[in-house]
Design a protein around this motif. Structure first.
Motif, mmCIF file in Angstrom:
data_model
loop_
_atom_site.group_PDB
_atom_site.id
_atom_site.type_symbol
_atom_site.label_atom_id
_atom_site.label_comp_id
_atom_site.label_asym_id
_atom_site.label_seq_id
_atom_site.Cartn_x
_atom_site.Cartn_y
_atom_site.Cartn_z
ATOM 1 N N LEU A 1 0.702 -1.571 0.100
ATOM 2 C CA LEU A 1 0.473 0.038 0.113
ATOM 3 C C LEU A 1 0.852 1.154 0.367
ATOM 4 O O LEU A 1 0.530 1.762 -0.832
ATOM 5 C CB LEU A 1 -0.623 0.170 1.185
ATOM 6 N N LEU A 2 2.168 1.159 0.469
ATOM 7 C CA LEU A 2 3.386 2.172 0.570
ATOM 8 C C LEU A 2 3.385 2.521 -0.814
ATOM 9 O O LEU A 2 3.525 3.493 -0.863
ATOM 10 C CB LEU A 2 4.265 1.918 1.585
ATOM 11 N N LEU A 3 3.883 1.420 -1.128
ATOM 12 C CA LEU A 3 4.514 1.856 -2.445
ATOM 13 C C LEU A 3 3.795 2.699 -3.788
ATOM 14 O O LEU A 3 3.783 2.999 -4.387
ATOM 15 C CB LEU A 3 4.854 0.386 -2.854
ATOM 16 N N ALA A 4 2.221 1.800 -3.337
ATOM 17 C CA ALA A 4 1.543 1.921 -4.579
ATOM 18 C C ALA A 4 0.946 3.708 -3.892
ATOM 19 O O ALA A 4 0.712 3.951 -5.473
ATOM 20 C CB ALA A 4 -0.487 1.062 -3.903
ATOM 21 N N ALA A 5 0.969 4.009 -2.528
ATOM 22 C CA ALA A 5 0.392 5.738 -2.374
ATOM 23 C C ALA A 5 2.224 6.546 -3.206
ATOM 24 O O ALA A 5 1.431 7.491 -3.651
ATOM 25 C CB ALA A 5 0.255 5.787 -1.523
ATOM 26 N N THR A 6 2.963 6.128 -3.045
ATOM 27 C CA THR A 6 3.772 6.448 -3.738
ATOM 28 C C THR A 6 3.974 6.479 -5.288
ATOM 29 O O THR A 6 4.041 8.023 -5.736
ATOM 30 C CB THR A 6 5.715 6.210 -3.720
ATOM 31 N N CYS A 7 3.640 5.529 -5.513
ATOM 32 C CA CYS A 7 2.835 5.318 -7.279
ATOM 33 C C CYS A 7 1.994 6.645 -7.088
ATOM 34 O O CYS A 7 1.999 7.747 -8.591
ATOM 35 C CB CYS A 7 2.701 4.234 -7.492
ATOM 36 N N ALA A 8 1.237 6.809 -6.489
ATOM 37 C CA ALA A 8 0.519 7.828 -7.155
ATOM 38 C C ALA A 8 0.645 9.419 -6.907
ATOM 39 O O ALA A 8 0.106 10.229 -7.526
ATOM 40 C CB ALA A 8 -1.391 8.021 -6.102
ATOM 41 N N VAL A 9 1.470 9.496 -5.330
ATOM 42 C CA VAL A 9 1.550 10.876 -5.808
ATOM 43 C C VAL A 9 2.916 11.427 -7.051
ATOM 44 O O VAL A 9 2.693 12.216 -7.637
ATOM 45 C CB VAL A 9 2.320 10.454 -4.488
ATOM 46 N N VAL A 10 3.829 10.145 -7.394
ATOM 47 C CA VAL A 10 4.559 10.622 -8.531
ATOM 48 C C VAL A 10 4.040 11.064 -9.467
ATOM 49 O O VAL A 10 4.489 11.450 -10.379
ATOM 50 C CB VAL A 10 5.683 9.739 -8.812
ATOM 51 N N VAL A 11 3.020 10.074 -9.995
ATOM 52 C CA VAL A 11 2.537 9.405 -11.193
ATOM 53 C C VAL A 11 1.625 11.258 -11.122
ATOM 54 O O VAL A 11 1.814 12.593 -12.111
ATOM 55 C CB VAL A 11 1.534 8.060 -11.337
#
Length: 396
Positions: free
Chosen positions: A7-17
């Motif tokens: 979930l943390l990695l998915a949230a990081t993807c959300a912010v940077v994309v």
């Protein structure tokens, strides 16, 4: 991988994309704030996408050589600094330069993808890609809404400044939460463009996947770059906030990509690609009905953008599953080649979409999208025929 880490990695993807996409909702506000034409303001989104393609080409191959935690934290810090520079830009020239730098540095999601795929068994790769892509889609959709709403409330600079704070906060969290990993590749150094060209030359399945995503993503980018111009024009007379609200409809895509990943795991990527390309063609026809405005036109825009989002993102799951299965020791470089081609296609789509819109309006943009999806479909049908013939020859 623990669920919390996923979930943390998915949230990081959300912010940077999201940093690549929220400028698409700010074009009219930037034009008014800096006193430039709408076409010139649309170049901000193009500059960010061009920078993103350059960052994928130059920085993502480092994921095969450097510890991923340090690389991710460094990228997020650079992204935060670039976003602050955009938010303080006094004119269009510095804004374009800083936007390109943001694009170059905001590639953490492309480092996360090969790292995560290497931590799950082959039969779960499609599902993992679907989960990470759901995060990216959430960031993409919320970024447009966030950019449009906050931009209209506080001015076009505010979304950039808030995004900068989010990037720096994520850098701190990942520095604490992520375990350090040893580099996956040793040996002599080669310049990233050389690595990409070698892989493209050696792997026909990589070339095929790159062509699919570049063409479909070009059509997708053309639509979203020009959508703000359409809804702010005389047919609708709405503001940037309307583009963000329209983007929220695509939230359905967040639930479709995990399903697409499971279908890829079960049936392979080729059937999923076929359905997605046909969906892109249908979406272009539906979107064309949005040129006239009114309730029916708005309904066509909602349905068309939703279908195009689902087609493009589900096709990406299939393409990346095909690419990551090629070589376990080169996933960072394979992803570099794939995503560089994809975002070069997206950048070309943003530019050509703005040019076509200026000459032929919204119907021209929809025709361009249909042409691009048609090219991908023609290439895919040719590949399927070739595989059938090869299979028949082997059986003979």
């Amino acid at each position: 991988m623990s669920r919390r880490l996923v979930l943390l990695l998915a949230a990081t993807c959300a912010v940077v994309v999201g940093n690549v996409y929220f400028p698409q909702a700010l074009g009219p506000l930037v034009a008014a704030g800096l006193g430039v034409s709408a076409g010139s303001a649309a170049l901000v989104a193009t500059a960010t996408q061009v920078g993103y393609a350059a960052g994928i080409l130059l920085l993502v191959p480092l994921a095969d050589r450097l510890p991923n935690r340090r690389l991710l934290v460094a990228l997020l810090v650079c992204t935060g600094a670039g976003l602050f520079a955009v938010g303080c830009a006094p004119a269009l020239g510095p804004l374009l330069a800083a936007g390109a730098f943001v694009g170059v540095s905001t590639v953490a999601g492309q480092v996360i993808a090969p790292m995560a795929v290497g931590l799950v068994p082959p039969e779960r790769r499609g599902a993992m890609m679907g989960t990470l892509l759901s995060g990216s889609i959430g960031g993409m959709l919320l970024a447009r809404t966030f950019g449009g709403a906050l931009g209209e409330l506080l001015g076009w600079r505010a979304p950039y400044l808030v995004a900068a704070v989010l990037a720096l906060l994520l850098a701190v969290v990942l520095a604490v939460a992520l375990p350090e990993a040893a580099p996956r590749r040793r040996g002599p150094w080669q310049a990233p463009p050389v690595q990409v060209l070698r892989l493209l030359r050696a792997e026909p399945e990589l070339r095929r996947s790159c062509f699919y995503q570049a063409t479909v993503f070009a059509g997708f980018s053309a639509v979203w770059t020009c959508l703000a111009l359409l809804v702010a024009g005389p047919a609708y007379g709405l503001g940037a906030q309307a583009v963000g609200a329209l983007a929220l409809v695509g939230g359905v895509t967040m639930f479709c990509t995990p399903l697409a990943g499971r279908l890829v795991d079960r049936y392979g990527p080729d059937p999923v690609n076929l359905v997605c390309m046909v969906g892109g063609l249908i979406a272009a026809g539906v979107l064309a009905a949005g040129a006239g405005g009114g309730v029916s036109g708005a309904a066509a825009l909602v349905a068309g953008t939703l279908l195009l989002d689902v087609a493009m993102q589900s096709g990406m799951v299939a393409n990346q599953a095909r690419v990551f299965a090629l070589r376990a020791d080169a996933r960072g470089r394979l992803n570099t080649a794939y995503m560089t081609c994809a975002f070069l296609g997206g950048s070309a789509g943003s530019w050509s979409g703005a040019e076509v819109y200026g000459r032929a309006g919204w119907p021209g943009v929809c025709a361009l999208t249909a042409l691009l999806c048609g090219l991908a479909l023609a290439r895919h049908l040719a590949a399927l025929r070739g595989m059938r013939h090869a299979g028949a020859a082997d059986r003979g």
